[in-house]
Design a protein around this motif. Structure first.
Motif, PDB file in Angstrom:
ATOM      1  N   ARG A   1      40.612 -36.412   7.408  1.00  0.00           N
ATOM      2  CA  ARG A   1      39.195 -36.625   7.664  1.00  0.00           C
ATOM      3  C   ARG A   1      38.312 -35.783   6.742  1.00  0.00           C
ATOM      4  NH1 ARG A   1      38.295 -38.673  12.696  1.00  0.00           N
ATOM      5  NH2 ARG A   1      36.196 -39.023  11.882  1.00  0.00           N
ATOM      6  N   THR A   2      38.843 -35.314   5.636  1.00  0.00           N
ATOM      7  CA  THR A   2      37.998 -34.532   4.721  1.00  0.00           C
ATOM      8  C   THR A   2      36.879 -35.387   4.136  1.00  0.00           C
ATOM      9  OG1 THR A   2      39.601 -34.981   2.965  1.00  0.00           O
ATOM     10  CG2 THR A   2      39.771 -32.860   4.101  1.00  0.00           C
ATOM     11  N   GLY A   3      37.043 -36.705   4.199  1.00  0.00           N
ATOM     12  CA  GLY A   3      35.975 -37.597   3.735  1.00  0.00           C
ATOM     13  C   GLY A   3      34.730 -37.508   4.584  1.00  0.00           C
ATOM     14  N   ASP A   4      34.834 -36.883   5.779  1.00  0.00           N
ATOM     15  CA  ASP A   4      33.662 -36.720   6.639  1.00  0.00           C
ATOM     16  C   ASP A   4      32.722 -35.627   6.130  1.00  0.00           C
ATOM     17  OD1 ASP A   4      34.347 -38.718   8.402  1.00  0.00           O
ATOM     18  OD2 ASP A   4      35.447 -37.375   9.754  1.00  0.00           O
ATOM     19  N   VAL A   5      33.165 -34.830   5.165  1.00  0.00           N
ATOM     20  CA  VAL A   5      32.303 -33.798   4.593  1.00  0.00           C
ATOM     21  C   VAL A   5      31.206 -34.491   3.789  1.00  0.00           C
ATOM     22  CG1 VAL A   5      32.150 -31.844   3.010  1.00  0.00           C
ATOM     23  CG2 VAL A   5      34.166 -32.101   4.482  1.00  0.00           C
ATOM     24  N   ARG A   6      29.962 -34.326   4.212  1.00  0.00           N
ATOM     25  CA  ARG A   6      28.842 -35.007   3.568  1.00  0.00           C
ATOM     26  C   ARG A   6      28.357 -34.214   2.361  1.00  0.00           C
ATOM     27  NH1 ARG A   6      25.730 -38.635   6.623  1.00  0.00           N
ATOM     28  NH2 ARG A   6      24.297 -38.507   4.844  1.00  0.00           N
ATOM     29  N   VAL A   7      28.431 -34.832   1.190  1.00  0.00           N
ATOM     30  CA  VAL A   7      28.067 -34.158  -0.056  1.00  0.00           C
ATOM     31  C   VAL A   7      26.600 -33.753  -0.094  1.00  0.00           C
ATOM     32  CG1 VAL A   7      27.928 -34.413  -2.568  1.00  0.00           C
ATOM     33  CG2 VAL A   7      29.926 -35.285  -1.322  1.00  0.00           C
ATOM     34  N   PRO A   8      25.639 -34.636   0.283  1.00  0.00           N
ATOM     35  CA  PRO A   8      24.229 -34.211   0.187  1.00  0.00           C
ATOM     36  C   PRO A   8      23.922 -32.965   1.013  1.00  0.00           C
ATOM     37  CG  PRO A   8      24.383 -36.594   0.478  1.00  0.00           C
ATOM     38  CD  PRO A   8      25.758 -36.047   0.700  1.00  0.00           C
ATOM     39  N   GLU A   9      24.447 -32.919   2.260  1.00  0.00           N
ATOM     40  CA  GLU A   9      24.179 -31.764   3.112  1.00  0.00           C
ATOM     41  C   GLU A   9      24.834 -30.501   2.550  1.00  0.00           C
ATOM     42  OE1 GLU A   9      24.718 -34.746   4.221  1.00  0.00           O
ATOM     43  OE2 GLU A   9      23.025 -35.140   5.559  1.00  0.00           O
TER      44      GLU A   9
ATOM     45  N   VAL B   1      31.255 -25.965   3.518  1.00  0.00           N
ATOM     46  CA  VAL B   1      32.052 -27.179   3.320  1.00  0.00           C
ATOM     47  C   VAL B   1      32.414 -27.788   4.673  1.00  0.00           C
ATOM     48  CG1 VAL B   1      34.234 -28.101   2.469  1.00  0.00           C
ATOM     49  CG2 VAL B   1      32.955 -26.461   1.077  1.00  0.00           C
ATOM     50  N   THR B   2      32.950 -26.970   5.559  1.00  0.00           N
ATOM     51  CA  THR B   2      33.329 -27.460   6.887  1.00  0.00           C
ATOM     52  C   THR B   2      32.100 -27.890   7.676  1.00  0.00           C
ATOM     53  OG1 THR B   2      35.100 -25.814   6.856  1.00  0.00           O
ATOM     54  CG2 THR B   2      34.679 -26.954   8.940  1.00  0.00           C
ATOM     55  N   ALA B   3      31.045 -27.082   7.583  1.00  0.00           N
ATOM     56  CA  ALA B   3      29.833 -27.394   8.343  1.00  0.00           C
ATOM     57  C   ALA B   3      29.234 -28.722   7.922  1.00  0.00           C
ATOM     58  CB  ALA B   3      28.811 -26.276   8.168  1.00  0.00           C
ATOM     59  N   ALA B   4      29.423 -29.100   6.652  1.00  0.00           N
ATOM     60  CA  ALA B   4      28.882 -30.371   6.171  1.00  0.00           C
ATOM     61  C   ALA B   4      29.559 -31.554   6.853  1.00  0.00           C
ATOM     62  CB  ALA B   4      29.033 -30.475   4.656  1.00  0.00           C
ATOM     63  N   ALA B   5      30.754 -31.337   7.392  1.00  0.00           N
ATOM     64  CA  ALA B   5      31.450 -32.418   8.100  1.00  0.00           C
ATOM     65  C   ALA B   5      30.752 -32.780   9.397  1.00  0.00           C
ATOM     66  CB  ALA B   5      32.899 -32.021   8.370  1.00  0.00           C
ATOM     67  N   ALA B   6      29.939 -31.875   9.936  1.00  0.00           N
ATOM     68  CA  ALA B   6      29.202 -32.179  11.174  1.00  0.00           C
ATOM     69  C   ALA B   6      28.285 -33.378  10.992  1.00  0.00           C
ATOM     70  CB  ALA B   6      28.382 -30.964  11.605  1.00  0.00           C
ATOM     71  N   PHE B   7      27.898 -33.662   9.730  1.00  0.00           N
ATOM     72  CA  PHE B   7      26.995 -34.775   9.462  1.00  0.00           C
ATOM     73  C   PHE B   7      27.748 -36.063   9.118  1.00  0.00           C
ATOM     74  CE2 PHE B   7      24.811 -30.825   8.589  1.00  0.00           C
ATOM     75  CZ  PHE B   7      23.619 -30.997   9.279  1.00  0.00           C
ATOM     76  N   GLY B   8      29.084 -35.995   9.070  1.00  0.00           N
ATOM     77  CA  GLY B   8      29.860 -37.181   8.710  1.00  0.00           C
ATOM     78  C   GLY B   8      30.768 -37.711   9.805  1.00  0.00           C
TER      79      GLY B   8
END
Length: 604
Positions: free
Chosen positions: A420-428, A469-476
């Motif tokens: 699920r690393t694809g859930d890391v949202r790049v913009p955020e 990096v991990t926190a950005a996954a909260a948006f994905g």
């Protein structure tokens, strides 16, 4: 293969939409059955917990066979196990294609089906085997008075008469109907008479000042000709109706801040208002009624019907199934409360009232289960509020991940292991990286370039960037996994939620009233609440945010809380855990204070 039969004695009359059985047609049917018996089987369904069956379709054949052969006749049947809605739809379809059922009976059946399908005309027409045009024509007949519909059912008038009568105000229909029956007025003659029907300007809900100089104003006609309708009439019905509808839509638009649902009711809608109240035979109880006002299915109806244009019917429910359930629950609670009083042998004193209140609020009697006793008021959260809530949850989760390093790393491992690393949202992540590390080219996605930028970052910032990096996954992550993370991180809503104008403006006035009652704002405002509620929405919102003594900080409405669930717990090994210090504080949670831009860039 032999035909299945049942004795007539085991077959009971069902909920037939047909109300009228023509005597001549029944006599003719009985003669045929006397000679040949019942050739075509009727359709029945089993009655639960009995050996009897209920008729879905074929009551005319059942009646005729019963009269001719008696209760022991072996009636040919087809047995189908269907619910009430399907049973009625099958009955309507059969009667419709046999061309023996009154269109008035079909109209009432169509109205019931429309209610079951929550106003969806396409679905209703498909269920009944009709075209949308047939459904519209039948529903339009419901603008007729009960007397007109009865006359149509009993074959005293033709459908053409009823369709014409549906176009005039209800208070005129019965008078015209009596003339039609007495003088046997043909449809063509009635059409010629009603074609000249004028609209009374006194009935208008729009500003009639614009009608003063109109060429279709009967007052102008009276000034020019010897023969006229007199003053006070509009002789252009189509234009009159257009102006009326425009005003109705304006009134409906003015209610947009008051209710989640505002329904304009037209003659062809087949609409039956479903009132929701705290008390009465169809009440839901005071506590549930308060919750209902915050439901996405709560609203009002604005009439576009002749004779009641612009009339507002408030406090309606637009989810018939949910309303029936809530009414049933309240009735059950009241019965349980009465049983408590009877068992306790109490009269009308304080103890009896307390017993009634307790039993009613629990919605359960002495012998019911804990789950039944824990029944609480509920409603359907509006989608706009759900969208806001999820957006806030994502920010809260991102902040929690930035302030809990150990759990952050564990979440990152779980994301990688589950693919699920694809859930890391790049913009955020890029926005957070700019705040943490300074200059960062968001648009540059080439690995070589990104690696060059990463290699130039100060070593003291690397840990925080990895957390981001991990926190950005909260948006994905999807909503289900977002709720899982909220539970894993033990996010406290009270730490993040804020009462502000942005939040309160999401709600209509009825929803705000329900919200205020739920959290105690209404009680805290006391007598001031009624005055604030009667004003405009911006003023009401401002008043709700300025209640002296109310604990805004720490009070979180139910609509913003996430559902609790069991998740794996982090081992209490990080700094301070052994001597009783909250590991989230030890991780840098800054004593659980409100998140800031620098503390959790991703939460902004």
């Amino acid at each position: 293969m032999s035909q299945q039969t049942l004795p007539i004695s085991r077959i009971l009359q069902g909920k037939n939409p047909r109300e009228y059985f023509d005597p001549d047609e029944m006599a003719e049917l009985e003669e045929g059955i006397r000679v040949f018996g019942v050739i075509e089987p009727i359709i029945v369904r089993p009655i639960p917990n009995t050996d009897q069956f209920e008729i879905i379709a074929g009551e005319r054949r059942w009646r005729a066979a019963k009269n001719v052969f008696g209760d022991q006749y072996a009636m040919p049947v087809v047995i189908k196990d269907v619910n009430d809605a399907s049973a009625e739809a099958m009955a309507v379809i059969e009667n419709y294609h046999r061309a023996a059922m009154s269109v008035a009976e079909e109209a009432r059946a169509a109205q019931r089906q429309l209610l079951r399908h929550r106003g969806d005309k396409q679905e209703t027409a498909a269920t009944m085997g009709w075209s949308p045009d047939v459904l519209e024509r039948r529903l339009a007949l419901l603008a007729c008075t009960p007397a007109v519909l009865k006359a149509l059912t009993c074959r005293q008038i033709l459908i053409g008469h009823a369709e014409l009568l549906a176009g005039i105000p209800p208070d005129k229909q019965d008078t015209v109907l009596a003339g039609i029956i007495t003088h046997k007025v043909p449809v063509a003659a009635l059409k010629a008479q009603l074609g000249q029907y004028a609209r009374r300007l006194a009935d208008a809900v729009f500003d009639t000042a614009q009608c003063v100089g109109c060429p279709y104003n009967s007052a102008r006609q009276a000034g020019l000709f010897n023969e006229s309708l007199g003053e006070g009439y509009c002789q252009h019905p189509a234009h009159f109706d257009e102006l009326m509808m425009k005003e109705v839509e304006t009134r409906a638009q003015a209610l947009r801040d008051e209710y989640p649902v505002i329904r304009i009711v037209k003659p062809s809608d087949g609409f039956t208002p479903l009132a929701v109240t705290a008390d009465g035979e169809l009440g839901v109880g005071a506590e549930q009624y308060g919750a209902c006002k915050g439901c996405q299915s709560f609203g009002c109806a604005v009439s576009a019907m002749p004779g009641s244009y612009g009339r507002v019917t408030p406090s309606l429910c637009f989810d018939a199934a949910c309303n029936s359930q809530k009414v049933a629950q309240w009735r059950k609670a009241r019965r349980a409360a009465q049983e408590v009083l009877v068992v306790a042998g109490q009269g009308g004193g304080p103890k009896a009232k307390a017993a009634f209140s307790g039993a009613a609020s629990s919605s359960a009697g002495p012998g019911q289960t804990k789950r039944q006793r824990s029944s609480k008021p509920s409603n359907q959260t509006p989608q706009r509020v759900i969208d806001h809530r999820i957006a806030q949850w994502r920010k809260w989760t991102a902040h929690a991940l930035m302030t809990q390093p150990e759990r952050n790393r564990r979440v990152l491992i779980a994301l990688a292991r589950s693919g699920r690393t694809g859930d890391v949202r790049v913009p955020e992540f890029a926005q957070a990286a700019q705040k943490i590390a300074g200059s960062w080219v968001v648009e540059d996605m080439e690995l070589a370039s990104c690696l060059r930028h990463a290699d130039a970052i100060d070593i003291g910032l690397l840990d925080k960037l990895v957390l981001a990096v991990t926190a950005a996954a909260a948006f994905g992550v999807d909503t289900r996994d977002l709720e899982l993370l909220l539970n894993y991180l033990e996010v406290d809503e009270a730490r993040y939620f804020q009462w502000d104008k942005t939040f309160l403006e999401l709600f209509t006035m009825s929803e705000l009233e329900s919200l205020a009652e739920e959290v105690g704002l209404k009680k805290a405002m006391g007598a001031d609440f009624k005055a604030a509620r009667s004003g405009k929405k911006p003023d009401f919102v401002a008043a709700l945010l300025q209640v002296p003594g109310f604990a805004y900080r720490g009070t979180v409405p139910a609509v913003m809380r996430y559902p609790r669930q069991a998740v794996p717990a982090v081992e209490a090994e990080e700094g301070g855990s052994e001597d009783g210090v909250d590991p989230r504080v030890a991780d840098g949670a800054d004593d659980l204070r409100t998140p800031s831009d620098t503390e959790a860039a991703l939460a902004v």
